[in-house]
Write a protein that holds these residues in place. Structure first.
Motif, PDB file in Angstrom:
ATOM      1  N   ALA A  90      -5.931   3.696   2.240  1.00  0.00           N
ATOM      2  CA  ALA A  90      -4.756   3.148   2.932  1.00  0.00           C
ATOM      3  C   ALA A  90      -5.150   1.964   3.814  1.00  0.00           C
ATOM      4  O   ALA A  90      -4.496   0.919   3.819  1.00  0.00           O
ATOM      5  CB  ALA A  90      -4.096   4.245   3.767  1.00  0.00           C
ATOM      6  N   ARG A  91      -6.242   2.120   4.555  1.00  0.00           N
ATOM      7  CA  ARG A  91      -6.733   1.025   5.420  1.00  0.00           C
ATOM      8  C   ARG A  91      -7.110  -0.195   4.589  1.00  0.00           C
ATOM      9  O   ARG A  91      -6.801  -1.331   4.929  1.00  0.00           O
ATOM     10  CB  ARG A  91      -7.970   1.488   6.189  1.00  0.00           C
ATOM     11  CG  ARG A  91      -7.690   2.568   7.178  1.00  0.00           C
ATOM     12  CD  ARG A  91      -7.501   1.959   8.521  1.00  0.00           C
ATOM     13  NE  ARG A  91      -6.765   2.887   9.365  1.00  0.00           N
ATOM     14  CZ  ARG A  91      -6.868   2.916  10.659  1.00  0.00           C
ATOM     15  NH1 ARG A  91      -7.660   2.061  11.256  1.00  0.00           N
ATOM     16  NH2 ARG A  91      -6.163   3.751  11.375  1.00  0.00           N
ATOM     17  N   ALA A  92      -7.843   0.061   3.500  1.00  0.00           N
ATOM     18  CA  ALA A  92      -8.337  -1.043   2.665  1.00  0.00           C
ATOM     19  C   ALA A  92      -7.172  -1.823   2.060  1.00  0.00           C
ATOM     20  O   ALA A  92      -7.188  -3.061   2.024  1.00  0.00           O
ATOM     21  CB  ALA A  92      -9.248  -0.495   1.569  1.00  0.00           C
ATOM     22  N   VAL A  93      -6.145  -1.109   1.611  1.00  0.00           N
ATOM     23  CA  VAL A  93      -5.004  -1.778   0.990  1.00  0.00           C
ATOM     24  C   VAL A  93      -4.235  -2.614   2.012  1.00  0.00           C
ATOM     25  O   VAL A  93      -3.815  -3.745   1.731  1.00  0.00           O
ATOM     26  CB  VAL A  93      -4.078  -0.750   0.291  1.00  0.00           C
ATOM     27  CG1 VAL A  93      -2.808  -1.407  -0.216  1.00  0.00           C
ATOM     28  CG2 VAL A  93      -4.812  -0.086  -0.862  1.00  0.00           C
ATOM     29  N   ASP A  94      -4.078  -2.077   3.218  1.00  0.00           N
ATOM     30  CA  ASP A  94      -3.419  -2.847   4.283  1.00  0.00           C
ATOM     31  C   ASP A  94      -4.176  -4.145   4.549  1.00  0.00           C
ATOM     32  O   ASP A  94      -3.582  -5.217   4.708  1.00  0.00           O
ATOM     33  CB  ASP A  94      -3.357  -2.027   5.580  1.00  0.00           C
ATOM     34  CG  ASP A  94      -2.181  -1.077   5.588  1.00  0.00           C
ATOM     35  OD1 ASP A  94      -1.277  -1.290   4.750  1.00  0.00           O
ATOM     36  OD2 ASP A  94      -2.167  -0.152   6.402  1.00  0.00           O
ATOM     37  N   LEU A  95      -5.486  -4.021   4.599  1.00  0.00           N
ATOM     38  CA  LEU A  95      -6.320  -5.202   4.856  1.00  0.00           C
ATOM     39  C   LEU A  95      -6.177  -6.218   3.724  1.00  0.00           C
ATOM     40  O   LEU A  95      -5.990  -7.419   3.960  1.00  0.00           O
ATOM     41  CB  LEU A  95      -7.792  -4.777   4.999  1.00  0.00           C
ATOM     42  CG  LEU A  95      -8.772  -5.911   5.240  1.00  0.00           C
ATOM     43  CD1 LEU A  95      -8.616  -6.442   6.666  1.00  0.00           C
ATOM     44  CD2 LEU A  95     -10.214  -5.450   5.028  1.00  0.00           C
ATOM     45  N   LEU A  96      -6.238  -5.727   2.492  1.00  0.00           N
ATOM     46  CA  LEU A  96      -6.108  -6.628   1.332  1.00  0.00           C
ATOM     47  C   LEU A  96      -4.772  -7.364   1.371  1.00  0.00           C
ATOM     48  O   LEU A  96      -4.688  -8.555   1.085  1.00  0.00           O
ATOM     49  CB  LEU A  96      -6.207  -5.833   0.021  1.00  0.00           C
ATOM     50  CG  LEU A  96      -7.594  -5.342  -0.376  1.00  0.00           C
ATOM     51  CD1 LEU A  96      -7.500  -4.359  -1.548  1.00  0.00           C
ATOM     52  CD2 LEU A  96      -8.480  -6.518  -0.773  1.00  0.00           C
ATOM     53  N   GLU A  97      -3.725  -6.632   1.744  1.00  0.00           N
ATOM     54  CA  GLU A  97      -2.402  -7.246   1.802  1.00  0.00           C
ATOM     55  C   GLU A  97      -2.341  -8.319   2.892  1.00  0.00           C
ATOM     56  O   GLU A  97      -1.818  -9.416   2.684  1.00  0.00           O
ATOM     57  CB  GLU A  97      -1.336  -6.188   2.034  1.00  0.00           C
ATOM     58  CG  GLU A  97       0.066  -6.724   1.770  1.00  0.00           C
ATOM     59  CD  GLU A  97       1.148  -5.689   2.027  1.00  0.00           C
ATOM     60  OE1 GLU A  97       0.851  -4.619   2.585  1.00  0.00           O
ATOM     61  OE2 GLU A  97       2.300  -5.987   1.679  1.00  0.00           O
ATOM     62  N   PRO A 129      -1.610   2.751  -8.512  1.00  0.00           N
ATOM     63  CA  PRO A 129      -2.751   2.317  -9.332  1.00  0.00           C
ATOM     64  C   PRO A 129      -3.087   0.833  -9.245  1.00  0.00           C
ATOM     65  O   PRO A 129      -4.193   0.437  -9.578  1.00  0.00           O
ATOM     66  CB  PRO A 129      -2.319   2.704 -10.758  1.00  0.00           C
ATOM     67  CG  PRO A 129      -1.420   3.862 -10.559  1.00  0.00           C
ATOM     68  CD  PRO A 129      -0.667   3.570  -9.294  1.00  0.00           C
ATOM     69  N   ILE A 130      -2.154  -0.008  -8.795  1.00  0.00           N
ATOM     70  CA  ILE A 130      -2.506  -1.433  -8.684  1.00  0.00           C
ATOM     71  C   ILE A 130      -2.572  -1.886  -7.217  1.00  0.00           C
ATOM     72  O   ILE A 130      -2.559  -3.078  -6.931  1.00  0.00           O
ATOM     73  CB  ILE A 130      -1.540  -2.349  -9.484  1.00  0.00           C
ATOM     74  CG1 ILE A 130      -0.093  -2.168  -9.019  1.00  0.00           C
ATOM     75  CG2 ILE A 130      -1.693  -2.115 -10.966  1.00  0.00           C
ATOM     76  CD1 ILE A 130       0.834  -3.276  -9.515  1.00  0.00           C
ATOM     77  N   GLU A 131      -2.682  -0.920  -6.295  1.00  0.00           N
ATOM     78  CA  GLU A 131      -2.655  -1.310  -4.878  1.00  0.00           C
ATOM     79  C   GLU A 131      -3.865  -2.152  -4.486  1.00  0.00           C
ATOM     80  O   GLU A 131      -3.802  -2.927  -3.537  1.00  0.00           O
ATOM     81  CB  GLU A 131      -2.505  -0.089  -3.972  1.00  0.00           C
ATOM     82  CG  GLU A 131      -3.662   0.866  -4.034  1.00  0.00           C
ATOM     83  CD  GLU A 131      -3.360   2.208  -3.397  1.00  0.00           C
ATOM     84  OE1 GLU A 131      -2.265   2.388  -2.841  1.00  0.00           O
ATOM     85  OE2 GLU A 131      -4.243   3.082  -3.484  1.00  0.00           O
ATOM     86  N   SER A 132      -4.973  -2.024  -5.219  1.00  0.00           N
ATOM     87  CA  SER A 132      -6.131  -2.861  -4.875  1.00  0.00           C
ATOM     88  C   SER A 132      -6.106  -4.190  -5.622  1.00  0.00           C
ATOM     89  O   SER A 132      -6.844  -5.097  -5.281  1.00  0.00           O
ATOM     90  CB  SER A 132      -7.433  -2.114  -5.176  1.00  0.00           C
ATOM     91  OG  SER A 132      -7.478  -1.758  -6.534  1.00  0.00           O
ATOM     92  N   VAL A 133      -5.270  -4.307  -6.647  1.00  0.00           N
ATOM     93  CA  VAL A 133      -5.187  -5.548  -7.428  1.00  0.00           C
ATOM     94  C   VAL A 133      -4.076  -6.445  -6.879  1.00  0.00           C
ATOM     95  O   VAL A 133      -4.269  -7.645  -6.648  1.00  0.00           O
ATOM     96  CB  VAL A 133      -4.887  -5.233  -8.921  1.00  0.00           C
ATOM     97  CG1 VAL A 133      -4.833  -6.511  -9.749  1.00  0.00           C
ATOM     98  CG2 VAL A 133      -5.922  -4.281  -9.489  1.00  0.00           C
TER      99      VAL A 133
END
Lengths: 256, 99
Positions: free
Chosen positions: A9-16, A201-205
């Motif tokens: 969750a943290r990583a995806v927020d940061l990526l966004e 499934p695509i939250e990191s892409v």
């Protein structure tokens, strides 16, 4: 995978926030920053860690109550599901062979899974890539017998893997039935074919696209109930990012 | 063994798959739906170099399989996309950057 969910969750927020969806230099800088300072900036809060621990402890308690004998590995290896799902098949194959070797070294004959991604790769994908894979894979849902619930009326957000890959669409519905929880159904929202993916499934892409998919899904679910039950930590994380006037719980938070 | 190109060529472009595809419904762009992704997969499987839109299209499939349950031709859409994606990742130099 529940232990990983707060970190994801943290990583995806940061990526966004850094605009990783558009790729290019900003995404590369974010990746380099995460590698260098990941331990600090991606550190989940105590509350998030307690959420994961509460779910896993409840599953362990239900397994004990059902008379299942099991142990937990000290250094439990990650299944590598993300590598496979993102399409890094060769890297996944190498990783899976290492995990299998680790299991064999520790005398593992059977694995109890608690999430659909791990279950899917271990049961369906490992045998394709690991010669002689002979470990039995069973879901905790097939073993526990819950006796009570702390919710009364809910809508189920299905895991795509449980519903359409692993034929478990009815399993968690029967569990909720057994403890008297009403689950509101609409074939176009919760039917086996039409239940929408959370976008996880695509939250990191493409984190922005994943969030848009989640917002649509939350709107669909909210029409049926304001209490949503998930059966996958990735679904929980991605639907939680979408906002909306709903309360989201994992199945193992509401039954015991 | 999956013959991915033969699977792609079964598509009659009816569009039933788009009605259930979460990414297509979120963005309403054809390359973000199964019908478009099959065309993109054909390019990834058969062409020597491809647009970055092909990569974007294939990399954003959720693998949720909703499309497969409504496809009248029973195309193994997710397996085709996975195979096309694997081939692209094997040699990323095939992807042309957009100007």
């Amino acid at each position: 995978m529940y232990q990983l969910a707060p970190l994801i969750a943290r990583a995806v927020d940061l990526l966004e926030k850094v605009g990783a969806s558009s790729g290019g230099m900003r995404a590369r800088l974010a990746a380099a920053g995460a590698k260098l300072f990941g331990g600090l900036i991606l550190k989940p809060s105590e509350e998030e860690l307690r959420w994961a621990e509460r779910i896993l402890r409840n599953i362990a308690n239900m397994l004990n109550k059902a008379g299942v004998q099991f142990g937990v590995l000290k250094d439990e290896p990650y299944s590598g599901a993300l590598l496979y799902e993102l399409g890094f098949v060769d890297e996944f194959a190498d990783y899976a062979r290492e995990v299998y070797r680790y299991f064999k070294e520790h005398g593992v004959e059977e694995v109890i899974t608690v999430d659909p991604h791990t279950h899917h790769v271990l049961e369906k994908v490992y045998p394709e890539f690991v010669d002689g894979f002979d470990i039995k894979v069973v879901s905790y849902m097939d073993l526990v017998k819950p006796t009570k619930a702390n919710v009364s009326k809910v809508v189920i957000h299905d895991s795509c893997l449980y519903a359409r890959y692993l034929d478990r669409y009815d399993v968690y519905r029967r569990m909720l039935d057994s403890v008297g929880v009403v689950h509101v159904e609409d074939p176009y929202v919760t039917g086996k074919a039409y239940s929408g993916c959370c976008g996880g499934p695509i939250e990191s892409v493409k984190p922005d696209v994943a969030k848009e998919v989640a917002k649509i899904r939350v709107r669909q679910l909210a029409r049926l109930s304001d209490v949503v039950i998930t059966v996958c930590p990735i679904c929980y994380v991605n639907l939680s990012r979408a906002g909306g006037n709903i309360k989201i719980f994992d199945l193992a938070e509401v039954i015991s | 063994m999956l013959d991915a190109l033969a699977e792609v060529d079964k598509c009659a472009r009816c569009g039933f798959c788009e009605a259930v595809c979460p990414t297509y419904n979120a963005l309403r762009m054809r390359h973000y739906g199964p019908r478009g992704r099959l065309r993109m997969a054909r390019a990834a499987l058969a062409d020597s170099s491809v647009s970055s839109l092909v990569l974007e299209s294939l990399a954003t499939c959720l693998r949720c399989r909703a499309c497969e349950l409504v496809c009248p031709a029973s195309i193994r859409i997710v397996d085709v996309i996975m195979e096309a994606r694997r081939r692209l990742y094997e040699d990323p130099r095939r992807v042309r950057r957009r100007a």
